[in-house]
Design an enzyme around this catalytic site. Sequence first.
Site, PDB file in Angstrom:
ATOM      1  N   ASN A  39       0.644  -1.240   0.259  1.00 51.41           N
ATOM      2  CA  ASN A  39      -0.018   0.016  -0.027  1.00 51.41           C
ATOM      3  C   ASN A  39       0.871   1.217   0.006  1.00 51.41           C
ATOM      4  OD1 ASN A  39      -1.929   2.151   0.333  1.00 51.41           O
ATOM      5  ND2 ASN A  39      -2.427   1.315   2.685  1.00 51.41           N
ATOM      6  N   TRP A  40       0.944   1.758  -1.235  1.00 48.21           N
ATOM      7  CA  TRP A  40       2.069   2.828  -1.154  1.00 48.21           C
ATOM      8  C   TRP A  40       1.317   4.332  -0.792  1.00 48.21           C
ATOM      9  CZ3 TRP A  40       4.457   2.066  -6.771  1.00 48.21           C
ATOM     10  CH2 TRP A  40       5.341   1.033  -6.751  1.00 48.21           C
ATOM     11  N   LYS A  41       0.037   4.248  -0.472  1.00 54.01           N
ATOM     12  CA  LYS A  41      -0.681   5.454  -0.114  1.00 54.01           C
ATOM     13  C   LYS A  41      -0.346   6.643  -0.932  1.00 54.01           C
ATOM     14  CE  LYS A  41      -0.159   3.515   4.463  1.00 54.01           C
ATOM     15  NZ  LYS A  41      -0.452   3.651   5.777  1.00 54.01           N
ATOM     16  N   HIS A  74      -9.817   0.967   4.534  1.00 55.44           N
ATOM     17  CA  HIS A  74      -8.783   1.125   5.445  1.00 55.44           C
ATOM     18  C   HIS A  74      -8.697   2.229   6.565  1.00 55.44           C
ATOM     19  CE1 HIS A  74      -4.564   2.674   6.162  1.00 55.44           C
ATOM     20  NE2 HIS A  74      -4.248   1.432   5.744  1.00 55.44           N
ATOM     21  N   GLU A 110      -7.170   4.814   7.336  1.00 60.60           N
ATOM     22  CA  GLU A 110      -7.098   6.043   6.955  1.00 60.60           C
ATOM     23  C   GLU A 110      -8.277   6.794   6.111  1.00 60.60           C
ATOM     24  OE1 GLU A 110      -3.195   5.400   5.206  1.00 60.60           O
ATOM     25  OE2 GLU A 110      -2.395   4.911   7.022  1.00 60.60           O
ATOM     26  N   GLU A 144      -5.625  -4.901  10.695  1.00 60.35           N
ATOM     27  CA  GLU A 144      -4.805  -3.781  10.707  1.00 60.35           C
ATOM     28  C   GLU A 144      -5.126  -2.816  12.058  1.00 60.35           C
ATOM     29  OE1 GLU A 144      -2.817  -2.632   6.927  1.00 60.35           O
ATOM     30  OE2 GLU A 144      -4.737  -1.589   6.939  1.00 60.35           O
ATOM     31  N   GLY A 170       2.014   2.378  10.829  1.00 55.62           N
ATOM     32  CA  GLY A 170       2.826   3.526  10.510  1.00 55.62           C
ATOM     33  C   GLY A 170       3.562   4.185  11.930  1.00 55.62           C
ATOM     34  N   SER A 195       3.138  -1.854  10.515  1.00 54.71           N
ATOM     35  CA  SER A 195       4.542  -1.724  10.953  1.00 54.71           C
ATOM     36  C   SER A 195       5.164  -3.269  10.364  1.00 54.71           C
ATOM     37  CB  SER A 195       4.763  -1.359  12.285  1.00 54.71           C
ATOM     38  OG  SER A 195       4.139  -0.030  12.392  1.00 54.71           O
ATOM     39  N   GLY A 226       2.644  -1.002   4.553  1.00 56.30           N
ATOM     40  CA  GLY A 226       2.643   0.347   3.849  1.00 56.30           C
ATOM     41  C   GLY A 226       4.332   0.995   3.827  1.00 56.30           C
ATOM     42  N   GLY A 227       4.862   1.487   4.923  1.00 53.90           N
ATOM     43  CA  GLY A 227       6.202   2.213   4.745  1.00 53.90           C
ATOM     44  C   GLY A 227       7.158   1.215   4.239  1.00 53.90           C
TER      45      GLY A 227
HETATM   46  C1  PEP Z   1      -1.098   0.289   5.965  1.00 58.04           C
HETATM   47  O1  PEP Z   1      -1.276   1.297   5.866  1.00 58.04           O
HETATM   48  O2  PEP Z   1      -1.870  -0.491   5.498  1.00 58.04           O
HETATM   49  C2  PEP Z   1       0.118  -0.142   6.788  1.00 58.04           C
HETATM   50  C3  PEP Z   1       0.094  -1.453   7.273  1.00 58.04           C
HETATM   51  O3  PEP Z   1       0.896   0.535   6.907  1.00 58.04           O
HETATM   52  P1  PEP Z   1       2.399   0.444   7.647  1.00 58.04           P
HETATM   53  O4  PEP Z   1       3.025  -0.915   7.199  1.00 58.04           O
HETATM   54  O5  PEP Z   1       3.316   1.582   7.293  1.00 58.04           O
HETATM   55  O6  PEP Z   1       2.292   0.198   8.986  1.00 58.04           O
END
Ligand code: PEP
Length: 247
Positions: free
Chosen positions: A9-11, A92, A94, A164, A170, A210, A231-232
Amino acid sequence: MRKKFIGANWKMNLLYDEAKKLFAELSKPSLSASDAEIVIFPSSIYLSEFARLKGLPLGAQDLYFDDSGAFTGAIAARQLKSISCDFVLIGHSERRITFSETDEVVNLKVKRAVRTDLNVVFCCGESLAVREADKHLEYIENQLINGFKDLDETELKNCIIAYEPIWAIGTGLNASNSEIEEMHGFIRSSIAKRFSTSLSQSIRIIYGGSCNQDNASEIFSLKDVDGGLIGGASLEFESFEKIIKSL
Ligand code: PEP
């Protein structure tokens, strides 16, 4: 046997050249031939060009629940299908928080997506306050009940559930192994209760929050964990490659 799934997930990250380079690197045969299903969720403005490159499968980070019409800025499920984008993230945290998406809107989106033959990654997760109040199981059960309202077992066969916890996204904090196993087992039994044992055994439940190159292998080996949403750590080739290889 459930095939492992890893979503990137590059957001709202990566400029065009950066995104294109990373997509090309990840689409090399050595990674795309992985036993896991790997899907990239870039910003939607890149989707149609990436689809033409015929690399890894693609997903959108969101869609709108109507089919077409006067919805400025929105993207329809049919439009995604028309460019061979076959996956979509829905619900999600967010989107739920920053864009005020209610369970009802999430449910309309899930219905539209599955009825347009898209594979849905349905995200659920509780806040820290909910977990500290020991209400996390019932909170997630409600998100599942509301998100999958009016859907039947057949319509959910192409759905993946991403657990999640909001407090782990994040932040560098992970849920512990026992917290993850408890929740994934609970989600599976809740699907069995509401739909069927066979769906509960075939549906993939992935973890997000994370995940990185250091913890992925341990998390992915936990009971009832069928992969991850990253994500990150999916924004750099080296770390995402290590996550894929850790499977
Ligand atoms: C996400 O937003 O789906 C996610 C898992 O982000 P991160 O890995 O950065 O916590």
